[in-house]
Scaffold this active site. Structure first.
Site, mmCIF file in Angstrom:
data_model
loop_
_atom_site.group_PDB
_atom_site.id
_atom_site.type_symbol
_atom_site.label_atom_id
_atom_site.label_comp_id
_atom_site.label_asym_id
_atom_site.label_seq_id
_atom_site.Cartn_x
_atom_site.Cartn_y
_atom_site.Cartn_z
ATOM 1 N N ALA A 175 0.745 -1.213 0.032
ATOM 2 C CA ALA A 175 0.034 0.190 0.056
ATOM 3 C C ALA A 175 0.983 1.200 -0.164
ATOM 4 O O ALA A 175 0.396 2.276 -0.261
ATOM 5 C CB ALA A 175 -0.718 0.101 1.181
ATOM 6 N N ASP A 176 2.118 1.100 0.428
ATOM 7 C CA ASP A 176 2.895 2.255 0.370
ATOM 8 C C ASP A 176 4.546 2.172 0.194
ATOM 9 O O ASP A 176 5.319 2.048 0.646
ATOM 10 C CB ASP A 176 2.808 2.785 1.850
ATOM 11 N N LEU A 177 4.340 1.520 -1.178
ATOM 12 C CA LEU A 177 5.816 1.248 -1.941
ATOM 13 C C LEU A 177 6.777 2.371 -1.923
ATOM 14 O O LEU A 177 6.535 3.050 -3.123
ATOM 15 C CB LEU A 177 5.819 0.309 -2.865
ATOM 16 N N ASN A 181 10.580 2.350 2.608
ATOM 17 C CA ASN A 181 10.151 1.219 3.123
ATOM 18 C C ASN A 181 10.803 0.248 2.107
ATOM 19 O O ASN A 181 10.455 -1.258 2.173
ATOM 20 C CB ASN A 181 8.716 0.822 2.800
#
Ligand code: ADP
Ligand code: MG
Length: 253
Positions: A175-177, A181
């Site tokens: 969801a938050d590449l 991360n």
């Protein structure tokens, strides 16, 4: 994603005041609810730094082991209203239990993710708060931190692309590449932060993940020297991503 799949016998569920925790007893058999409180570690002199993102991620070093402790915080405008509170929809829908179980499954599948150690929620009326503890992997830094220090080799860009592809082949839509991360060690590339990630059938979301990472790379490098991130780097990443992950055909006789 609903986290309802078989968990191994080492996964324990424990009740605690106003909530519950889930943990891997083969890794943290001596876990107590205090472990979720950074002040507990601070008082023992075992806090080992912190990273600031949406909230504060604390690093702990205790009895020769390294842990990462994260309290769930909301991002965006809603953060001003409800800070760290989420709407209660049952235990299996809590962010910490969902993320813990997905990360557990990925780790068991051999993907490069930090081992999940423990998760807890505390339920207050219509809302809950949550925390997660994972293993701290020995890394040089996040992709974003590494780019601040110097340019990466073409092989590293390829390895990042390959790593993302392994997750996509398993249907993991991150969801938050972003560049915070993705973690780089001397030998490996790790992905972290599986909050709100879903398992999906192949689809356009794969490209959306990549576009998000590209935007993040542009953002974190825009004030840095141009050799830190350019088209050639991005194409090296895509080359790694596009290498077929299917077994290669044997050479013709
Ligand atoms: N398991 C881990 N091992 C090593 N470093 C980590 C680990 N998890 C997080 N970090 C570091 O902490 C930073 C923030 O962690 P993250 O879990 O992504 O929280 P958030 O995105 O909410 O700020 C990461 O960018 C990374 O540098
Ligand atoms: Mg993050």
């Amino acid at each position: 994603m609903n986290g309802r799949w078989a968990l191994g016998p080492e996964v324990k569920h424990g009740a605690l005041a106003g909530g519950a925790m889930l943990y891997d007893a083969s890794r943290v058999s001596n876990l107590s609810p205090n472990w979720f409180d950074p002040k507990y570690w601070e008082a023992r002199g075992e806090l080992d730094g912190a990273a600031r993102g949406r909230g504060t991620t604390h690093f702990v070093r205790s009895a020769g082991k390294d842990y990462v402790l994260r309290h769930y915080r909301r991002g965006g405008l809603i953060a001003r209203v409800s800070g760290d509170r989420y709407v209660w929809q049952g235990e299996q829908s809590t962010r910490p239990f969902e993320e813990w179980q997905l990360t557990y499954r990925l780790h068991r599948a051999g993907l490069p993710v930090p081992a999940p150690l423990a998760a807890r929620y505390r339920h207050h009326g219509l809302t809950y708060t949550g925390d997660i503890i994972t293993e701290r992997v020995a890394v040089v830094g996040s992709l974003s931190e590494c780019l601040r220090t110097g340019a990466l080799s073409v092989l590293t860009w390829i390895a990042i692309g390959r790593c993302i592809r392994r997750f996509h082949d398993l249907g993991v839509c991150h969801a938050d590449l972003n560049a915070h991360n993705v973690l780089l060690s001397e030998e490996a590339v790790y992905l972290i932060d599986f909050d709100r990630c879903e398992l999906r059938r192949p689809g356009l979301w794969c490209d959306t993940n990549l576009v998000r990472l590209r935007r993040s790379l542009e953002k974190v490098t825009w004030a840095l020297p141009p050799e830190r991130f350019g088209e050639a780097d991005w194409y090296a990443l895509l080359d790694g991503y596009r290498e077929s992950s299917a077994p290669r055909a044997p050479p013709a006789p």
